[in-house]
Motif scaffolding. Structure first.
Motif, mmCIF file in Angstrom:
data_model
loop_
_atom_site.group_PDB
_atom_site.id
_atom_site.type_symbol
_atom_site.label_atom_id
_atom_site.label_comp_id
_atom_site.label_asym_id
_atom_site.label_seq_id
_atom_site.Cartn_x
_atom_site.Cartn_y
_atom_site.Cartn_z
ATOM 1 N N TYR A 158 74.783 41.038 68.324
ATOM 2 C CA TYR A 158 75.856 41.983 68.657
ATOM 3 C C TYR A 158 77.086 41.248 69.217
ATOM 4 C CZ TYR A 158 73.657 46.497 67.728
ATOM 5 O OH TYR A 158 73.121 47.604 67.116
ATOM 6 N N ALA A 217 79.889 47.977 73.145
ATOM 7 C CA ALA A 217 79.264 46.662 72.986
ATOM 8 C C ALA A 217 78.594 46.179 74.265
ATOM 9 C CB ALA A 217 80.308 45.646 72.515
ATOM 10 N N LEU A 222 79.888 49.723 68.577
ATOM 11 C CA LEU A 222 79.122 48.968 67.588
ATOM 12 C C LEU A 222 77.999 49.834 67.032
ATOM 13 C CD1 LEU A 222 78.934 45.397 69.175
ATOM 14 C CD2 LEU A 222 80.572 46.315 67.541
ATOM 15 N N ARG A 266 68.949 39.915 69.438
ATOM 16 C CA ARG A 266 69.714 41.145 69.226
ATOM 17 C C ARG A 266 71.040 41.079 69.993
ATOM 18 N NH1 ARG A 266 68.661 47.151 71.450
ATOM 19 N NH2 ARG A 266 69.886 48.269 69.894
#
Lengths: 342, 342
Positions: free
Chosen positions: B259, B196, B181, B255
């Motif tokens: 994600y 990730a 990511l 955050r």
């Protein structure tokens, strides 16, 4: 284990062997094929789709292609027809739900052709049929888990596990062209921004070139395709410039291949294929595209995937879709005969 | 359609009904369950794994748990045992290929337990068994295409289509924790950077907090967990700080959820599930995590996926893995009885 070898075929049997008809209906052309009992093409035909004349016209043209292939079958019995068509398809309902480049919404293609021809007709998405053909009889033959991508006007993918196509909910799996990739700021007609196919496609390659020329970048393409004359380069023009050593064209193919590799990294990590087949028109660019794609893919997946992965270009060409749709039609026919309906 | 309702069960039949045993072997605990003929848990037990004492010791403990559950079955016949275990598993060979948090390499868990207990034993990856249980009997019941993710020590996923688990080549599909990511620069033990699960996991949440405190950011966590005293916050500490309105903790969950939503976008576009189940320990954070995840997912997938998608947290808790492995064991048993072997 039971003995499963094929017995020799007598002359009499040859005359009564099964035939299948496969069609690949595209935005530009309809390609049709007559396939033998092993779903190998023995005759093909093509005509313009003329989608701008509306669904009724296109349905007539599809019927004409089927009838032509049926005539070519002579005294052989045609068992079933398989048709690949772009966009969202509901194979069980035989419905073309939405096909943007044909301008179709909810066209009952399967039922209509079954009614007109009296034959069992199976329809499915064209990319799935193309990848199914490549997976079973082309680049993927002998591999258990196949991920196929087509890089053409757009970017799409399909997965075949042990001979079984992966569909997902609403038959919408594998939309590799619409995963968001970092650093792409083109808006997509699907409503998102940054979709992979904005870059990784023939139109994406052409778009990158046009934008660079527009911005005044120097290239051997600059003269033929200036902002002044309004002409825009195609992906093939960019490939030709690449071969002439043009720095802009090289950079575009590097970038496109790099993004293809990144898009594949997501698909490989989630689907865990044994082989990735790269097909579609842009696959003809070969190593121009595949070398950077391989590099990026290797950097972006756990080595356990990379080490067991084969990457190949598709090799059945336009036969892939005919073979795939005929194979699916024969499989569905067998299934419906076993369950006693169709 | 054939009539498929369950007939009433007589007293005599109850006494001879089938039982199944399910186990979930983790790095810390072994959880075992006795399940009835419908694979509903009727008794559970647990003990420490004590993985540091080596595979032979853990095999003995697994055997003890199986025997305990077998004794609890009384006069009922135990049909089969299912075991979920972390890491790479080859279910067909009954082999634990690699389990990092147990320190196992190529441990023939299935064969060994079958030999010791005389029962059919089926083993598989613990996340697959957990998601299989949730898909069939938990949050996913009634949905055809289920994508399940577990956010715990790491991040993993499994897919169940019409009751069938998706394995892919080498049973390695669904490694959502190891997709790259953008904007994550932590190195991963798998050899990649930007995986990730470096962010989206309990350890990822704790790591982000520790790094922020180390960098001197102000937070109500600063006092208890200063770089000076060397103490490090857990994901639960960060969740508690979130609930106390701590800006750093809120930013970390935002955050992490963001994600998670992005990671899910790739999986949703490629697998096309009807439902996403979010399970594992961190799922207990609920909306702290799911609100930003939902927001990002909606922004990052074609609306055709979003509009038909249900998102739920898992609800079977530690029973999920027991139910999933017992169901798989019963399914495999039926399959092997049909084909006449095991």
């Amino acid at each position: 284990m039971t003995e499963n070898r094929l017995a020799p075929i007598s002359e009499l049997e040859v005359a009564t062997l099964s035939r299948y008809i496969g069609l690949d209906v595209g935005g530009t052309n309809i390609v049709g094929g007559l396939l033998n009992e092993r779903c190998e093409p023995i005759r093909t035909t093509r005509c313009a789709t003329e989608a701008d004349r509306g669904p009724a016209h296109v349905l007539n043209r599809i019927e004409t292609v089927i009838n032509e292939m049926r005539a070519a079958a002579g005294s052989h019995r045609v068992e079933a027809v398989g048709i690949g068509i772009p966009g969202f398809v509901d194979p069980e309902a035989g419905l073309s739900v939405f096909a943007g480049n044909l301008g179709w919404h909810n066209v009952p293609l399967g039922a209509e052709m079954a009614r007109r021809t009296g034959l069992p007709v199976f329809i499915d998405n064209d990319v799935r049929m193309y990848i199914y053909g490549e997976a079973m009889r082309g680049a993927g033959e002998g591999f258990g888990h196949v991920l196929g991508v087509t890089v053409g006007t757009g970017l799409a993918a399909a997965v075949v596990n042990e001979g079984r196509l992966y569909y997902g909910g609403a038959q919408m799996a594998g939309e590799l062209g619409h995963i968001p990739l970092p650093g792409i700021d083109y808006a997509c007609p699907c409503g998102l921004t940054g979709c992979a196919e904005r870059i990784v496609s023939a139109t994406g390659i052409a778009r990158q070139a046009a934008d660079a020329l527009q911005a005044g970048e120097s290239s051997i393409l600059s003269e033929r395709f200036s902002p002044e004359n309004g002409a825009k380069p195609t992906a093939a023009d960019v490939a030709a410039a690449y071969d002439a050593g043009d720095a802009l064209a090289i950079r575009i193919f590097e970038r496109t291949g790099d993004y293809l590799g990144l898009a594949l990294a997501y698909a490989v990590t989630l689907f865990s294929p044994d082989i990735v087949i790269v097909g579609g028109g842009v696959a003809q660019a070969g190593e121009r595209l595949l070398a950077p794609a391989r590099r990026r893919l290797q950097q972006s997946v756990y080595r356990g995937y990379w080490e067991r992965l084969t990457i190949r270009t598709a090799f059945l060409g336009e036969h892939a879709g005919l073979i795939g749709s005929a194979l699916m039609a024969s499989k569905q026919l067998m299934k419906s005969q076993q369950s006693g309906g169709m």
